[in-house]
Motif scaffolding. Sequence first.
Motif, mmCIF file in Angstrom:
data_model
loop_
_atom_site.group_PDB
_atom_site.id
_atom_site.type_symbol
_atom_site.label_atom_id
_atom_site.label_comp_id
_atom_site.label_asym_id
_atom_site.label_seq_id
_atom_site.Cartn_x
_atom_site.Cartn_y
_atom_site.Cartn_z
ATOM 1 N N UNK A 431 -20.660 17.515 -33.602
ATOM 2 C CA UNK A 431 -19.452 17.631 -34.419
ATOM 3 C C UNK A 431 -19.823 17.846 -35.879
ATOM 4 N N UNK A 432 -18.956 18.508 -36.600
ATOM 5 C CA UNK A 432 -19.215 18.826 -38.006
ATOM 6 C C UNK A 432 -18.729 17.668 -38.873
ATOM 7 N N UNK A 433 -19.671 16.863 -39.336
ATOM 8 C CA UNK A 433 -19.364 15.732 -40.194
ATOM 9 C C UNK A 433 -19.796 16.038 -41.624
ATOM 10 N N UNK A 434 -19.306 15.205 -42.532
ATOM 11 C CA UNK A 434 -19.658 15.371 -43.943
ATOM 12 C C UNK A 434 -21.022 14.774 -44.246
ATOM 13 N N UNK A 435 -21.864 15.533 -44.924
ATOM 14 C CA UNK A 435 -23.085 15.005 -45.516
ATOM 15 C C UNK A 435 -24.085 14.461 -44.511
ATOM 16 N N UNK A 436 -24.736 13.372 -44.922
ATOM 17 C CA UNK A 436 -25.796 12.761 -44.135
ATOM 18 C C UNK A 436 -25.243 11.619 -43.288
ATOM 19 N N UNK A 437 -26.087 11.150 -42.370
ATOM 20 C CA UNK A 437 -25.730 9.956 -41.603
ATOM 21 C C UNK A 437 -25.439 8.815 -42.567
ATOM 22 N N UNK A 438 -24.359 8.109 -42.315
ATOM 23 C CA UNK A 438 -23.968 7.036 -43.219
ATOM 24 C C UNK A 438 -24.809 5.789 -42.956
ATOM 25 N N UNK A 439 -24.782 4.902 -43.917
ATOM 26 C CA UNK A 439 -25.639 3.713 -43.856
ATOM 27 C C UNK A 439 -25.302 2.845 -42.649
ATOM 28 N N UNK A 440 -24.018 2.696 -42.347
ATOM 29 C CA UNK A 440 -23.631 1.874 -41.195
ATOM 30 C C UNK A 440 -24.119 2.507 -39.900
ATOM 31 N N UNK A 441 -24.032 3.834 -39.807
ATOM 32 C CA UNK A 441 -24.498 4.520 -38.602
ATOM 33 C C UNK A 441 -26.003 4.370 -38.432
ATOM 34 N N UNK A 442 -26.749 4.512 -39.525
ATOM 35 C CA UNK A 442 -28.201 4.312 -39.441
ATOM 36 C C UNK A 442 -28.537 2.877 -39.049
ATOM 37 N N UNK A 443 -27.764 1.919 -39.560
ATOM 38 C CA UNK A 443 -28.004 0.523 -39.188
ATOM 39 C C UNK A 443 -27.814 0.285 -37.701
ATOM 40 N N UNK A 444 -26.753 0.875 -37.129
ATOM 41 C CA UNK A 444 -26.540 0.734 -35.678
ATOM 42 C C UNK A 444 -27.653 1.414 -34.897
ATOM 43 N N UNK A 445 -28.129 2.534 -35.388
ATOM 44 C CA UNK A 445 -29.210 3.228 -34.676
ATOM 45 C C UNK A 445 -30.505 2.429 -34.703
ATOM 46 N N UNK A 446 -30.750 1.710 -35.783
ATOM 47 C CA UNK A 446 -31.943 0.851 -35.831
ATOM 48 C C UNK A 446 -31.842 -0.249 -34.780
#
Length: 644
Positions: A431-446
């Motif tokens: 999907x076409x999202x704005x900008x970079x992965x957000x901090x909350x999303x990166x936290x969940x991925x960790x």
Amino acid sequence: MVLDRWISAGNTRPNSRYSDDVWSMGPLIDNPGDSIHKINLRRCPASLRSELRLLVWILINGELRPTYVQERGFQNRGRDGVTNMRDNILQWLKFARWLDRQEVSRLSDCTVEHWKAYAAKRTSGCSRDHAQTILRWLSDLWAFDQLSLSPCGITQPPWESEGIDDYLPAATGEAGGENKTEPLDPTVIGPLLTWSIRLVEDFSDDILAAWAERRRMHARVKATPSTRGGLAAVKNYLQPLLDSGALLPATVSRKHGITLAHHYVAAVTGASWNQVHDFSTRRGLRALVARRPGPSPMQVPVTGRIEGRPWREFMDYEETPILVRHLATAAAIVILYLTGMRPQEAQSLRSGCCPDPEPSEDGSMPRHLIRAHHYKNVRDSDGHHVSAGEERAVPWVAITPVVNAIRVLERLVPKGELLFSSTHHDIVGQRKHHGALKRASLGRRVENLVSWINQEATAQGLPAQAVPEDPHGNLGLSRLRRTLAWHIARRPGGLVALAIQYGHMRTALDARTSTGYGSRERRGFHGELDVETALAAAQTAARLRDGRREDLRSRRSAGSHRSRLDPRLRRRPDHPEGRRQVPRTRRPRPLRQSGRVPHLRLQARHRPVRPEPRGDGTQPVRLPARLRQRGPHRQPRAGGTRAR
């Protein structure tokens, strides 16, 4: 809604209208790591919405008067950044809803008693610093009303005239501004970094090759029409598996749970997706696949090894997107931890940010440098926050694992794109999202990566390499930066050194050169490192002090009363029992000729006598006799007096 003067030239996000009930802050946001904040004016009571709408517009497009800003201190600005604007507006909306419950229908009807009651409610249970921030946001409601051509006439908050201290909670004695972020436990960061580097350096080729093959198979399925031969191929592939009771290629659907891997079967057989779906529906395979789920192997060679053996028997079609996501997360951990950069700086990195250096004239190869943007405290000539940030004057130094992580991410995104582009890291949906992965999303991925690491450690027979739970909770991205400083300052040879050589990093950090880690400015990574080094030194000194006190207590004898009061008294072994000797007192050092007040410890030790003040409001400076006889030291000012 946002005036053109505040919108940067490259910002193309849609601008809201003044009459809209939901205002987008997108035209003010140029940081790729920031979310697009929105202001929902429907959350304001209808009776106060018209007045508050105007004040919110003035806050977004206006500036506070310089005299008002000067009165509030050097940290305040006439115009805040987008995040502070949003937080400020949210406080206004809460205040408006509270006024509505008090049956106040106009802002001009808000009295001093209303301000006091609401301030007591909002600051209850808050820290002193946070309470002060809330009250200043509420004061802005009155301050921005003064800028309006048709002010609402809201009453001035009482703390603006009486002083804010009486409206704040009592001070707790804790030092303000202290970074309370807890570093990750050594038993956590050690295996986490080990597995992250292993994914980047040992498994990335297999994962990216499988990802390329999966995308090729998926594109072929989308382009394949339905034919009679395709339906026959599906039957010839699935029927033997059904008759023999073998496992069936399965996938996990959010809507239906475990179901047949339609895309994989279509790619293997050369049929269309609809033909696979029709065959599965007619045979009722959903329940059967849920009982007999199996893998979806691809024809991709496996080259990565773990403990001397292949880490996978084959690369799985359905597992590949999960592995790609974990690979990108592992690369983020390597970059964040082994450079010390802030998460928002890593989010803004683009493909090509770390080019291969050219050999020097002597044939040596210079270090890799990372060109990155920083955003904290970046302001223009007028003191306004610059959302787009600015490029660091001193680039980050990249050691080999960091360079490898950047190269892996560059293989996932197009040239010149953000390394953590939200669109390209939405592995499944695209999907076409704005900008970079957000901090909350990166936290969940960790957190998801940690779960995968623990499952993989068990499956590979390496339970000792599992990542335990951290005693301080989730593994936030900001904790990686603090952890690096903590380990360099306190444990350069600890568990983390098993994953990466820290000697090179400490050398680069201590050099404080242009090619070192972080910027020359104190607000860079060296600030974090120096804080941790100072804390480590202070704690070591405290332990030594406490140990010395315990040693002195144990060596004291139950002698005279004076020996109990004065710990300097020591019994010498060559003296008869009961005889004591006072050790020689050190002579005081001469005072510095720096023009400063003498050191407090020296003043307390010699206890100078303070004479009575003179009639003109001044008093003479009189040092102890022993200090006056020793020289050179600081002389009194001209006239021998100072203002009291």
